[in-house]
Enzyme design. Structure first.
Site, PDB file in Angstrom:
ATOM      1  N   LYS A  37       0.845  -1.212   0.000  1.00  0.00           N
ATOM      2  CA  LYS A  37       0.000   0.000   0.000  1.00  0.00           C
ATOM      3  C   LYS A  37       0.874   1.252   0.000  1.00  0.00           C
ATOM      4  CE  LYS A  37      -3.772  -2.508   2.086  1.00  0.00           C
ATOM      5  NZ  LYS A  37      -4.349  -3.096   3.286  1.00  0.00           N
TER       6      LYS A  37
ATOM      7  N   GLN B 232      -4.820  -2.070   9.629  1.00  0.00           N
ATOM      8  CA  GLN B 232      -4.666  -3.381   8.987  1.00  0.00           C
ATOM      9  C   GLN B 232      -5.221  -4.480   9.900  1.00  0.00           C
ATOM     10  OE1 GLN B 232      -3.347  -4.004   5.801  1.00  0.00           O
ATOM     11  NE2 GLN B 232      -4.116  -6.065   6.208  1.00  0.00           N
TER      12      GLN B 232
ATOM     13  N   ASP C 267     -11.372   2.718   4.083  1.00  0.00           N
ATOM     14  CA  ASP C 267     -11.817   1.329   3.878  1.00  0.00           C
ATOM     15  C   ASP C 267     -13.338   1.273   3.716  1.00  0.00           C
ATOM     16  OD1 ASP C 267      -9.833  -0.590   3.700  1.00  0.00           O
ATOM     17  OD2 ASP C 267      -9.561  -0.750   5.880  1.00  0.00           O
TER      18      ASP C 267
END
Ligand code: NDP
Length: 295
Positions: free
Chosen positions: A52, A96, A119
């Site tokens: 990422k 995460q 997200d």
């Protein structure tokens, strides 16, 4: 001829399409910035996070890289999220998964500022998606929607079958497919492990989105023909030479029946990564009030 939908190519187009907006934001004093928080020692999670960062670097998005000791109390993570929420230079926050057992995942998701929740898992953003007024579409289903559009697949009026009902893939995927808007308007069936006669549902499908996490469970003989098959599954399986990644779809047999199909790897995976960049740019644009054309 079955079309093989190339996720790497479409993802590259999305990334290229973001660069002008990122440059425009940066020139007007807002460099989009994604913060990642990692609180586990899992090598796969570490790889995901570093990918990422690399993706962000390539298009000019700034990053913050925060690692917390998995043994640290939950309050350490909450404090970190609070600091990132308050930091005007950070536009997107990604915690995460998985988190250590002593940290309540739902509490963490609720804590992230919904305007920085790239997200799309904060309850407010989930609610907005369900209500048809999305702020951030979750990256994987959003990526699937972009792949379908890139392959000129008409969702309106189509019978779509989503296999899987997780909060990160199946449910938001179904919600996108039923939206009364472009890339939606599909008649959508959501299947899961308790579905009776999955094969009958698949036979009726014009579009199948497989997100069950079961290697090769959907085979060509379950499809009626001319089906568009999107394989979200990423499963590591043992082989004679070690291991390999396979999807939830048996590619070779499904290809015989599909009008279009995504491979694994190289299908949905790269799109998930690209859509995280997309959401980060949107967050920076929303926060700064600088309009950006998103691809
Ligand atoms: P989850 O394990 O959270 O959910 C799996 C879903 O599939 C559940 O709803 C489960 O049903 C259903 N399911 C499991 N077995 C069957 C079956 N035999 N028949 C019908 N339904 C079944 O997984 P995720 O949604 O997180 O991920 C799904 C797959 O997608 C995984 O392979 C994962 O690695 C991959 N993935 C890929 C991404 C990408 O970028 N390409 C991103 C995220 C995930 P029930 O609810 O009843 O248990």
């Amino acid at each position: 001829m079955t079309e093989i939908i190339d996720g790497n190519e479409v993802a590259q187009e999305i990334r290229d399409g973001l660069v002008a907006g990122i440059d425009g934001l940066t020139d007007s004093g807002t460099t989009p910035c994604l913060a990642t928080v990692l609180m586990n020692n899992d090598p796969a999670s570490q790889t995901y996070v570093s990918m990422k960062h690399k993706d962000c670097e390539e298009v000019g998005i700034a990053t913050r890289d925060i690692e917390l000791d998995p043994e640290a109390p939950a309050s350490a993570l909450f404090d970190t999220v609070d600091e990132l929420n308050a930091d005007p230079e950070v536009h997107g926050i990604l915690v995460q998964m998985p988190l250590p057992d002593h940290v309540d995942e739902r509490e963490v998701l609720r804590r992230i500022d919904p305007a920085k929740d790239v997200d799309g898992f904060h309850p407010e953003n989930v609610g907005r998606l369900v209500a048809g007024n999305p702020r951030f579409k979750p990256c994987t289903p959003h990526g699937v929607q972009k792949l379908l559009a890139a392959a000129d697949v008409e969702t309106e009026g189509a019978n779509a079958v989503v296999v899987g009902r997780s909060n990160i893939v199946g449910k938001p995927m179904a919600n996108l497919l039923i939206q009364k808007s472009d890339g939606g308007n599909a008649t959508t069936t959501v299947c899961h492990s308790r579905t009776d006669d999955l094969e009958a549902k698949l036979r009726d499908a014009d579009i199948v989105v497989a997100a069950a996490g079961v290697p090769g469970m959907i085979t060509g003989n379950m499809l009626s023909g001319d089906t568009v098959v999107i394989d979200v599954g990423i499963n590591r399986v043992e082989t004679d030479d070690g291991s390999e990644l396979v999807g939830d779809v048996d590619f070779e047999s499904a290809k015989q029946k599909a009008s279009a199909i995504t491979p694994v790897p190289g299908g949905v995976g790269p799109m998930t990564r690209a859509m995280l960049l997309w959401n980060t740019v949107k967050a920076a644009s929303d926060e700064s009030g600088v309009d950006v054309e998103l691809p």
